[in-house]
Design a protein around this motif. Structure first.
Motif, short mmCIF file in Angstrom:
data_model
loop_
_atom_site.label_atom_id
_atom_site.label_comp_id
_atom_site.label_asym_id
_atom_site.label_seq_id
_atom_site.Cartn_x
_atom_site.Cartn_y
_atom_site.Cartn_z
N MET A 95 0.73 -1.12 -0.07
CA MET A 95 -0.05 0.02 -0.11
C MET A 95 0.91 1.32 0.10
SD MET A 95 -2.94 -1.23 -0.15
CE MET A 95 -4.26 0.03 0.47
N ARG A 96 0.46 2.50 -0.47
CA ARG A 96 1.14 3.80 -0.62
C ARG A 96 0.83 4.49 0.36
NH1 ARG A 96 -0.54 4.79 -6.89
NH2 ARG A 96 0.59 6.55 -6.64
N VAL A 97 1.33 5.67 0.42
CA VAL A 97 1.47 6.66 1.54
C VAL A 97 -0.04 7.17 1.74
CG1 VAL A 97 3.94 7.54 1.21
CG2 VAL A 97 2.06 8.50 -0.27
N ASP A 98 -0.97 7.14 0.79
CA ASP A 98 -2.24 7.33 0.85
C ASP A 98 -3.14 6.25 0.97
OD1 ASP A 98 -2.05 6.98 -1.80
OD2 ASP A 98 -2.29 9.12 -2.43
N GLY A 99 -2.76 4.99 0.94
CA GLY A 99 -3.45 3.86 1.09
C GLY A 99 -4.01 3.13 -0.31
N ARG A 100 -3.38 3.85 -1.61
CA ARG A 100 -3.89 3.41 -2.84
C ARG A 100 -3.13 2.27 -3.22
NH1 ARG A 100 -2.67 7.35 -6.76
NH2 ARG A 100 -1.41 8.34 -5.24
N HIS A 101 -3.50 1.30 -4.06
CA HIS A 101 -2.79 0.42 -4.78
C HIS A 101 -1.95 0.86 -5.88
CE1 HIS A 101 -5.17 -2.86 -2.82
NE2 HIS A 101 -6.09 -2.21 -3.22
N ASN A 102 -1.02 0.18 -6.33
CA ASN A 102 0.00 0.83 -7.17
C ASN A 102 -0.66 1.34 -8.32
OD1 ASN A 102 1.95 0.03 -5.56
ND2 ASN A 102 3.06 -1.59 -6.82
N ASN A 103 -1.79 0.71 -8.96
CA ASN A 103 -2.38 0.92 -10.17
C ASN A 103 -3.69 1.88 -10.00
OD1 ASN A 103 -4.16 -1.05 -9.29
ND2 ASN A 103 -4.06 -1.98 -11.41
N GLN A 104 -3.59 2.57 -8.98
CA GLN A 104 -5.01 3.27 -8.57
C GLN A 104 -4.90 4.72 -8.51
OE1 GLN A 104 -6.38 2.04 -4.76
NE2 GLN A 104 -8.15 3.39 -4.85
N LEU A 105 -5.74 5.30 -9.30
CA LEU A 105 -5.89 6.80 -9.54
C LEU A 105 -6.26 7.29 -7.91
CD1 LEU A 105 -7.69 7.48 -12.76
CD2 LEU A 105 -5.18 7.88 -12.24
N ARG A 106 -5.74 8.65 -7.66
CA ARG A 106 -6.36 9.29 -6.57
C ARG A 106 -7.95 9.62 -7.16
NH1 ARG A 106 -2.30 14.01 -5.78
NH2 ARG A 106 -1.96 13.44 -8.19
N GLU A 107 -8.77 10.06 -6.26
CA GLU A 107 -9.99 10.50 -6.47
C GLU A 107 -10.06 11.92 -7.34
OE1 GLU A 107 -14.31 11.80 -4.22
OE2 GLU A 107 -12.41 11.80 -3.07
N ILE A 108 -10.80 11.42 -8.41
CA ILE A 108 -10.74 12.89 -9.57
C ILE A 108 -12.21 13.39 -9.72
CG2 ILE A 108 -10.55 13.01 -11.95
CD1 ILE A 108 -8.43 11.11 -12.12
N LYS A 109 -12.31 14.57 -9.53
CA LYS A 109 -13.49 15.36 -9.58
C LYS A 109 -13.53 16.56 -10.53
CE LYS A 109 -13.66 16.06 -5.02
NZ LYS A 109 -14.11 16.16 -3.90
N PHE A 110 -14.56 17.01 -11.15
CA PHE A 110 -14.48 18.17 -12.00
C PHE A 110 -15.75 18.92 -11.89
CE2 PHE A 110 -12.20 14.68 -14.26
CZ PHE A 110 -11.07 15.35 -14.60
N GLU A 111 -15.63 20.18 -11.54
CA GLU A 111 -16.76 21.15 -11.48
C GLU A 111 -16.93 22.00 -12.87
OE1 GLU A 111 -18.58 24.29 -8.33
OE2 GLU A 111 -17.04 23.01 -7.58
N LEU A 112 -18.12 21.91 -13.53
CA LEU A 112 -18.35 22.73 -14.59
C LEU A 112 -18.68 24.14 -14.24
CD1 LEU A 112 -19.64 20.31 -17.13
CD2 LEU A 112 -17.22 20.93 -17.06
N GLY A 113 -18.33 24.97 -15.04
CA GLY A 113 -18.84 26.57 -14.75
C GLY A 113 -18.30 27.01 -13.52
N PHE A 114 -17.26 26.64 -13.18
CA PHE A 114 -16.42 27.05 -11.84
C PHE A 114 -16.24 28.72 -11.90
CE2 PHE A 114 -13.09 27.68 -8.60
CZ PHE A 114 -13.89 26.95 -7.58
N VAL A 115 -15.70 29.28 -12.93
CA VAL A 115 -15.72 30.46 -13.19
C VAL A 115 -16.63 31.13 -14.14
CG1 VAL A 115 -14.05 32.33 -13.96
CG2 VAL A 115 -13.13 30.46 -12.95
N LYS A 116 -17.76 32.03 -13.54
CA LYS A 116 -19.08 32.14 -14.24
C LYS A 116 -18.56 33.20 -15.58
CE LYS A 116 -21.38 30.06 -11.44
NZ LYS A 116 -20.43 29.17 -10.68
N ASN A 117 -17.68 34.04 -15.53
CA ASN A 117 -17.53 35.08 -16.56
C ASN A 117 -16.55 34.35 -17.83
OD1 ASN A 117 -18.84 37.02 -15.28
ND2 ASN A 117 -17.17 37.54 -14.16
N SER A 118 -16.13 33.17 -17.65
CA SER A 118 -15.52 32.68 -18.73
C SER A 118 -16.59 31.81 -19.49
CB SER A 118 -14.36 32.14 -18.26
OG SER A 118 -13.09 32.88 -17.94
N LEU A 119 -16.27 31.71 -20.79
CA LEU A 119 -17.13 30.94 -21.81
C LEU A 119 -17.02 29.38 -21.31
CD1 LEU A 119 -18.81 30.76 -24.36
CD2 LEU A 119 -16.52 30.27 -25.58
N GLY A 120 -15.78 28.78 -20.91
CA GLY A 120 -15.89 27.52 -20.35
C GLY A 120 -15.14 27.57 -19.16
#
Length: 237
Positions: free
Chosen positions: A1-26
């Motif tokens: 197990m790694r320093v954060d408890g993951r397996h060798n072939n495991q990603l960290r938790e990935i999240k995306f929040e769309l529209g985070f900056v309201k004044n930009s087109l994307g």
């Protein structure tokens, strides 16, 4: 197990929040473990002065790390530093590989990536956030009646891999990255083609077998990230 408890072939938790900056087109907040990057995309009519009209569009990127993003405060950048300059060139050229500039027309895509919190993999989180923010921007344009069909040739994703204490690891956090014998970034399209591979031995060498293991891990990671993109914007896949 790694320093954060993951397996060798495991990603960290990935999240995306769309529209985070309201004044930009994307825009998208790209989160990978404790690494957080704000990515914005704005698209304007016209081209840089060096590029002739009618020769296709252009895409450029800027990258900065906010002073409080690291464990010790970094100095706010005026002129772009060497590391930031290298990373923003990487973001720009990889995203250009995903875009059909001819179909973009006489327009310029401006990408901005600002690191809120750094815990390894900021350039990969920036590329991933920029890719999703670009899809967000094009979707906004489509809603306004602009034809964006084919502008994205194939979405891409990026992930870090490395060798730490003889083990090939996927998606290095800062503690792993700082102790890595080999450090590599893998950028691949959703269709499985390589866009760029950045790899170096950190005061070490690595074998062909280790290289193959790292590329396999990178392919697994980018495939999983692209699958998350496809859930959000299936029309681009």
């Amino acid at each position: 197990m790694r320093v954060d408890g993951r397996h060798n072939n495991q990603l960290r938790e990935i999240k995306f929040e769309l529209g985070f900056v309201k004044n930009s087109l994307g825009s998208a907040l790209s989160v990978c473990g404790l690494t957080e990057v704000i990515c914005t995309v704005n698209i304007k009519d016209g081209l840089p002065s060096w590029k002739k009209l009618g020769t296709g569009g252009w895409l450029t990127a800027e990258y900065r790390m906010l002073p409080g993003a690291t464990h010790t405060r970094s100095k706010r950048e005026g002129a772009v530093g060497g590391r930031s300059s290298e990373i923003q060139r990487l973001i720009g050229r990889t995203l250009r590989a995903a875009v059909d500039l001819d179909k973009l027309g006489d327009r310029t895509i401006q990408i901005d990536c600002d690191v809120l919190n750094a815990d390894g993999g900021t350039r990969c989180a920036s590329i991933n956030g920029a890719m999703l923010a670009l899809m967000h921007a094009l979707s906004q344009m489509e809603q306004d009646g602009v034809n964006v069909d084919g502008v994205i040739k194939s979405p891409l994703a990026a992930i870090s891999v490395g060798v730490v204490k003889g083990e090939a690891l996927l998606d290095l956090c800062y503690k792993e990255d700082s102790a890595a014998d080999v450090d590599m970034n893998v950028i691949m399209t959703a269709t499985g083609d390589f866009v760029e591979v950045q790899g170096t031995g950190e005061e070490a060498v690595f074998s062909r077998q280790e290289l193959n293991e790292l590329l396999d891990a990178g392919e697994k990671g980018t495939r999983e990230i692209s699958a998350e993109f496809a859930k959000i914007y299936p029309k681009f896949f």
